[in-house]
Enzyme design. Structure first.
Site, short mmCIF file in Angstrom:
data_model
loop_
_atom_site.label_atom_id
_atom_site.label_comp_id
_atom_site.label_asym_id
_atom_site.label_seq_id
_atom_site.Cartn_x
_atom_site.Cartn_y
_atom_site.Cartn_z
N HIS A 173 -21.16 15.76 22.42
CA HIS A 173 -22.25 16.71 22.22
C HIS A 173 -23.20 16.22 21.13
CE1 HIS A 173 -21.27 19.93 24.90
NE2 HIS A 173 -20.09 20.18 24.36
N CYS A 247 -26.92 14.04 24.99
CA CYS A 247 -28.14 14.66 25.50
C CYS A 247 -29.32 14.41 24.59
CB CYS A 247 -27.92 16.17 25.65
SG CYS A 247 -26.66 16.63 26.84
N ARG A 256 -30.74 11.83 28.82
CA ARG A 256 -29.62 11.22 28.12
C ARG A 256 -30.11 10.11 27.19
NH1 ARG A 256 -28.03 15.14 29.73
NH2 ARG A 256 -26.20 15.62 31.03
#
Length: 269
Positions: A173, A247, A256
């Protein structure tokens, strides 16, 4: 003719109803605002705090497991504290090539030693990036509930394991849930990325960065990584690669960000 200054009861009632409606609307807006604020605090602060704590505990559990059996089992023979998910932090791959229950045989690493594949969602390695002061567990798979949302880095199934020829590709993340990869855009060529397993320590050097590509660009995690969206980014020959994906832009999952590195050294634990 109506006398000046006289207000009929009907007018008063309408004004009172209007004021109540305005007041009720204001209360509703304040309530919605407070709820939204609490949701933001939960998402941006609490999930980070919880996931980071969980990841730190798992790192400690892995270190105890790898340090010595006496430490892992506790001074008085009691079971050591594991991670918050109830696992004991044991690493799936065996440097001796022996299979443990629930494992399947994998390929070999740089030493030619047979490797075993870790069970899905099991933490089995530690990834360290000194520039980012990051030390985080690596688990098998990229499931959000069982891996990424715990603050772990997830290994893409089907890509190679640490130290194997090909591409060891992982995801993490960038925002919320521990956000381990929030600042990987700050990595520069030559920065080190270390991956520790029970059997060895692998040191990679950052080589290239792809600032932005589509979420479905599977080429970046192939054995010889090359972007299928921006073919000028990537490689053309086999080697020992590591790929970090997250991300971008921040607080969005539209694109990405990719960082590639190459294996520089390996040493047994």
């Amino acid at each position: 003719m109506r006398a000046p200054g006289i207000v009929h009861h009907g007018t008063r009632r309408r004004r009172a109803a209007y004021r109540r409606a305005v007041w009720s609307g204001a209360e509703a807006l304040v309530t919605v605002g407070v709820v939204l604020l609490l949701l933001v605090v939960h998402q941006l602060w609490w999930t980070n705090r919880q996931a980071q704590h969980n990841a730190e505990r798992k790192v400690l559990a892995l270190e105890r497991e790898w340090g010595s059996p006496s430490v892992a089992e506790g001074v008085n023979g009691e079971e050591s504290a594991g991670s918050s998910d109830g696992s004991d932090g044991r690493e799936a791959s065996s440097p001796t090539g022996q299979r443990r229950q629930g494992e399947t045989t994998g390929t070999t690493d740089t030493t030619g030693t047979p490797r075993a594949r870790p069970d899905l969602s099991q933490a089995y390695a530690i990834l360290t990036i000194p520039r980012l002061s990051l030390r985080v567990p690596v688990a098998e798979g990229i499931s959000k509930p069982s891996v990424l949302n715990k603050g772990y880095v997830g290994h893409y199934q089907g890509t190679q394991q640490p130290g194997q020829a090909g591409n060891f590709a992982v995801a993490g993340h960038r925002n919320t849930h521990g956000e381990p990869f929030r600042y990987i855009n700050r990595l520069r060529r030559g920065d080190t990325i270390t991956v520790e397993t029970k059997g060895a320590v692998y040191t990679y050097a950052v080589d290239k960065t792809l600032p932005q590509t589509s979420a479905g660009d599977g080429g970046v995690i192939r054995s010889v990584p090359r972007s299928g969206v921006r073919p000028s980014y990537g490689y053309g020959e086999p080697a020992y690669y590591i790929t970090l994906t997250t991300c971008t832009p921040e607080y969005s999952s539209k694109y990405r960000l990719v960082v590639w590195g190459k294996l520089r050294s390996m040493r047994p634990r």
